[in-house]
Write a protein that holds these residues in place. Structure first.
Motif, PDB file in Angstrom:
ATOM      1  N   THR A  57      -8.926  10.884  -2.049  1.00 61.97           N
ATOM      2  CA  THR A  57      -9.804   9.964  -1.318  1.00 61.97           C
ATOM      3  C   THR A  57     -10.404   8.900  -2.236  1.00 61.97           C
ATOM      4  N   TYR A  87       0.812  -1.206   0.000  1.00 63.91           N
ATOM      5  CA  TYR A  87       0.000   0.000   0.000  1.00 63.91           C
ATOM      6  C   TYR A  87       0.849   1.261   0.000  1.00 63.91           C
ATOM      7  N   TRP A 106      -9.175   2.457   5.180  1.00 61.02           N
ATOM      8  CA  TRP A 106      -9.124   3.594   6.105  1.00 61.02           C
ATOM      9  C   TRP A 106      -9.005   3.093   7.534  1.00 61.02           C
ATOM     10  N   VAL A 133      -8.347   5.631  -2.240  1.00 61.87           N
ATOM     11  CA  VAL A 133      -8.135   4.900  -0.996  1.00 61.87           C
ATOM     12  C   VAL A 133      -8.916   3.594  -0.979  1.00 61.87           C
ATOM     13  N   ASN A 134      -8.219   2.503  -0.617  1.00 57.22           N
ATOM     14  CA  ASN A 134      -8.848   1.188  -0.488  1.00 57.22           C
ATOM     15  C   ASN A 134      -9.140   0.828   0.968  1.00 57.22           C
ATOM     16  N   ILE A 186      -2.412  11.479  -2.339  1.00 61.53           N
ATOM     17  CA  ILE A 186      -3.473  10.489  -2.454  1.00 61.53           C
ATOM     18  C   ILE A 186      -4.816  11.191  -2.428  1.00 61.53           C
ATOM     19  N   ALA A 240      -3.603   3.040  -0.336  1.00 63.16           N
ATOM     20  CA  ALA A 240      -4.019   2.876  -1.723  1.00 63.16           C
ATOM     21  C   ALA A 240      -3.166   1.790  -2.358  1.00 63.16           C
ATOM     22  N   ALA A 265      -4.660   6.018   5.739  1.00 63.96           N
ATOM     23  CA  ALA A 265      -5.308   5.401   4.595  1.00 63.96           C
ATOM     24  C   ALA A 265      -4.288   4.743   3.701  1.00 63.96           C
TER      25      ALA A 265
END
Length: 125
Positions: free
Chosen positions: A109, A32, A115, A112-113, A107, A99, A97
């Motif tokens: 929002t 990530y 949180w 984002v994968n 990044i 990604a 967060a």
């Protein structure tokens, strides 16, 4: 699925410092691109800082003016945000967060994968 948990928030006087942590569990943290966001009362969530998967590259919102430093330790599955010279306007809920795709040091929002649940930071004047 990786889960993120923030810690380190609290109440601090203006000019003080805090270090936030974001601990990952349940999967591979290093895949990530990671970042920190803040949501102040009555405002939209804003991007603060991002760090590459290896931790060698970082990017920051211009509004921070060098007061915050993002870092990560993939061996510990943890990301950090060192915040110095805190101001009352830094008050808000801070969320980490992740990604999975992309390489940019900012990044959005929409990228984002995962949180974290957020941690409250309150800076008193």
């Amino acid at each position: 699925q990786v889960q993120l948990v923030e810690s380190g928030g609290g109440l601090v006087q203006a000019g003080g410092s805090l270090r936030l942590s974001c601990a990952a569990s349940g999967g591979s943290f290093s895949v990530y691109r990671m970042g920190w966001f803040r949501q102040a009362p009555g405002k939209e969530r804003e991007f603060l800082a991002a760090i590459s998967r290896t931790g060698t590259s970082t990017g920051y919102s211009d509004s921070l003016k060098g007061r915050f430093t993002i870092s990560r330790d993939n061996a510990k599955n943890t990301m950090y945000l060192q915040m110095n010279n805190l101001k009352p306007e830094d008050t808000g809920v801070y969320s980490c967060a992740g990604a999975r795709t992309g390489y940019a040091l900012r990044i959005d929002t929409s990228e984002v994968n995962i949180w974290g649940q957020g941690t409250q930071v309150t800076v008193s004047s």
